[in-house]
Enzyme design. Structure first.
Site, PDB file in Angstrom:
ATOM      1  CG  HIS A 455      -1.799   1.183   1.220  1.00 57.77           C
ATOM      2  ND1 HIS A 455      -3.351   1.167   0.564  1.00 57.77           N
ATOM      3  CD2 HIS A 455      -1.843   2.460   1.701  1.00 57.77           C
ATOM      4  CE1 HIS A 455      -3.978   1.935   0.822  1.00 57.77           C
ATOM      5  NE2 HIS A 455      -2.796   3.214   1.317  1.00 57.77           N
ATOM      6  CB  CYS A 456       2.018   3.346  -2.887  1.00 59.14           C
ATOM      7  SG  CYS A 456       3.283   4.383  -3.238  1.00 59.14           S
ATOM      8  CG  LEU A 457       2.940   5.382   3.210  1.00 61.79           C
ATOM      9  CD1 LEU A 457       4.133   5.641   4.245  1.00 61.79           C
ATOM     10  CD2 LEU A 457       1.671   5.548   3.946  1.00 61.79           C
ATOM     11  N   GLY A 460      -1.467   6.931  -2.124  1.00 61.73           N
ATOM     12  CA  GLY A 460      -2.652   6.563  -1.508  1.00 61.73           C
ATOM     13  C   GLY A 460      -3.455   5.427  -1.837  1.00 61.73           C
ATOM     14  NE  ARG A 461      -7.494   4.933  -4.748  1.00 60.79           N
ATOM     15  CZ  ARG A 461      -7.863   5.990  -4.260  1.00 60.79           C
ATOM     16  NH1 ARG A 461      -7.152   6.292  -2.924  1.00 60.79           N
ATOM     17  NH2 ARG A 461      -8.828   6.602  -4.699  1.00 60.79           N
TER      18      ARG A 461
END
Length: 622
Positions: A455-457, A460-461
């Site tokens: 989950h990539c900061l 946001g997805r």
């Protein structure tokens, strides 16, 4: 659980707390120590030819039981404790004996024991999902109640056997079924079982939140407050339980919390009541819709303010430091009022986009005159347009969320249960679906993601099967943009700042460029930061894809597993690693002039092992 000693415990059982578990076949993962000790203390039967039929049933000695029944023993006859053979077989999970006794005329719903329970009740208490399935297939009635007024689903909830709960509901047993006191399973869970489960699990089956019991007229939220069950209160409030319903004493959940003086629950209820009141105002609803935009604008303004303070025409760094502290204090207050807690996870995304905005403005206003007409300028424009495109594609594209209708979920639960596969390795207890290979449940997105990477900061997805390739290009063009701005910064300083690097060294040079343009140095620091992490992630991703054939999650999982293994685990020797060229072809789904052909696999619906024609390998879940 085996043996006569355990059976006697069940006959005199009281509904105390049990450790939760979701082990194979629904057996509790953390077994009760007393029951485990009782199992170890059971004597071994060396000569089974002389044991009675009750003991033979408890120990699963099929031939001895068959011998006694064929000799004339009535399988319906209860023992001196009013327990039938079917009860003993059910509690000890003797599937073959249950089939045999039913074939010989045993009553599948025969009542027995001190609690006047059916064999199905006994099987549920011990968490024997295969036995529950078998009894239901032979006509057991799950709606029958025991001496305490509990039906099958109530017992499954009290003993926290989530697989059995899921199976019973999937077999059309009502999630709102009431016991003798008019309590639903959700009420019992909120009142009797302290913790988030099985309350959260039951809520996934859409139970009635505002139904009241017969005696106290309490809702599930009332019961959770009465028990001080903070986790259940949180789950019920999130699901939308009413705060205004009064019980027979005229008390709302908040009134009960005030009487119990539970400060945390009081705070939770008051906060929720305030939020629901605010929802009635049009302005508040508009602000909620615009939360992400407001967060982005706040980030853009804050970053401009930081640069403006640094570029402020003053030699006093103490003044600038005080202004920066004041700015950060003020900006830390705004998100509390403008942005909800759930949207704060997008703060890194807003920071990235704000950085790119000011990077572009700096390039256009300050660097453009020095680079106009040069190919570097057009390369920068292309890079930033490509970055924005691939950022949008990474953010907007479905990463591979697994979806299923309510009916499909129930069919999957029944199928998995009856094939002995209803456990956490193949079934997601949050989504209530069968998990595809290489998938993982993301608790931020609250969904299972096919071929989950992370989950990539910064976006946001989730990064998964659907958008992983876009993510690679996002990282690449972000590195390009930041690389160009770093280059442009040095060109700007060489043209507009009087520097003496060769004569006076690095420290003097730094003082000179700070005095010349603090804003450019500020933008350079932002660009260097984003260039560092994006380049590192890009190289790491390309290495994993091309040389390992693994996702980030799979690589980390294998590294963790290797720490507990005696032999060294090679990340290169996995079924997913098909070689450099084939790995790239499969990932980007493109060939190379017929030399390499990609293997098309839809990981959103891949539940079994995949045969790869390129290397004749079998792909398995890591």
């Amino acid at each position: 659980m085996e043996g006569p000693g355990l059976g006697s415990q069940c006959r005199n059982h009281s509904h105390g707390p049990h450790p939760p578990g979701f082990g194979r076949y629904g057996i509790c993962a953390h077994e009760n120590k007393e029951l485990a000790n009782a199992r170890e203390a059971l004597p071994l039967i060396e000569d089974s030819s002389n044991c009675d039929i009750v003991k033979a049933t408890q120990y699963g000695i099929f031939e001895r039981c068959k011998e006694l029944v064929e000799a004339g023993y009535d399988v319906r006859q209860p023992d001196k404790e009013n327990v039938s053979l079917l009860h003993w077989a059910a509690i000890n999970n003797r599937l073959d004996l249950v089939k045999f006794y039913i074939s010989k005329g045993a009553v599948v719903d025969q009542l027995g024991g001190d609690l006047n329970s059916t064999p199905l009740h006994w099987a549920i208490r011990q968490g024997h999902l295969p036995m529950v399935i078998l009894l239901l297939q032979h006509g057991a009635d799950p709606t029958l109640t025991d001496g305490e007024g509990f039906s099958s689903i109530h017992l499954a909830v009290l003993f926290q056997h989530m697989p059995i709960i899921a199976y019973l509901i999937s077999k059309r047993q009502s999630v709102n079924m009431t016991d003798v006191n008019g309590q639903t399973p959700l009420m019992l869970s909120a009142h009797k079982v302290i913790g988030p489960e099985p309350t959260g699990f039951l809520l996934k089956f859409n139970p009635s939140l505002n139904v009241v019991d017969k005696i106290h007229q309490n809702t599930p939220l009332h019961w959770a407050v009465a028990a001080g069950n903070v986790n259940a209160v949180d789950k019920l409030l999130e699901a939308g339980s009413s705060l205004d319903i009064q019980n027979v004493k005229g008390e709302t959940p908040l009134d009960m919390a005030l009487q119990n003086k539970n400060q945390l629950i009081i705070h939770m209820l008051k906060t929720e009541a305030k939020m629901r009141t605010n929802q009635k105002f049009r302005l508040w609803r508009w602000l909620q819709k615009c939360e992400l935009f407001l967060l982005l604008m706040l980030s853009v303004i804050t970053m401009w303010a930081v640069g403006y303070i640094l570029d402020f025409n003053s030699d006093s760094w103490l003044l600038k430091g005080c202004l920066l502290v004041t700015l950060f204090f003020l900006t830390s207050l705004f998100p509390r009022f403008l942005v909800g807690y759930k949207n704060l996870i997008y703060l890194p995304t807003a920071f990235l986009l704000s950085s790119i905005f000011w990077i572009f403005m700096t390039w256009f206003i300050l660097f453009f005159p020095d680079l106009a007409g040069a190919p570097f300028y057009f390369s920068f424009i292309f890079s930033i347009v490509a970055f924005l495109y691939f950022f949008y594609k990474t953010w907007a594209t479905d990463p591979g969320f697994t979806k299923a209708s309510e009916e499909e979920k129930k069919v999957n639960i029944i199928t998995l249960a009856e094939t002995g596969c209803l456990d956490f390795r193949t079934f997601c207890t949050s989504c209530l679906i069968r998990k595809p290979l290489r998938s993982l449940h993301c608790h931020v997105c609250n969904s299972c993601v096919a071929r989950y990477d992370q989950h990539c900061l910064w976006t946001g997805r989730c990064i998964g099967f659907g958008n992983h390739h876009y993510y690679i290009f996002f990282l690449f063009f972000l590195s390009m943009v930041c690389g160009w701005i770093i280059y442009g910064s040095f060109i700007y300083w060489s043209n507009h700042c009087a520097t003496t690097f060769k004569e006076d060294g690095l420290w003097t040079y730094l003082n000179q460029i700070v005095a010349c343009s603090p804003w450019v140095l500020y933008i350079l620091m932002l660009a260097t930061f984003h260039f560092s992490w994006s380049t590192f992630l890009l190289l790491n991703q390309l290495f994993q894809i091309a040389f390992l054939g693994l996702t980030s999650h799979e690589r980390i999982s294998l590294l963790k597993q290797s720490k507990h293994m005696k032999q060294t685990l090679s990340l290169r020797k996995t079924p997913y690693n098909l070689g450099f060229m084939q790995n790239l072809a499969d990932f980007f789904q493109c060939g190379c002039f017929g030399l390499v052909k990609p293997c098309v696999v839809d990981w959103t619906s891949q539940y079994t092992m995949v045969f790869h024609p390129a290397r004749e390998k079998v792909l398995r879940s890591v």
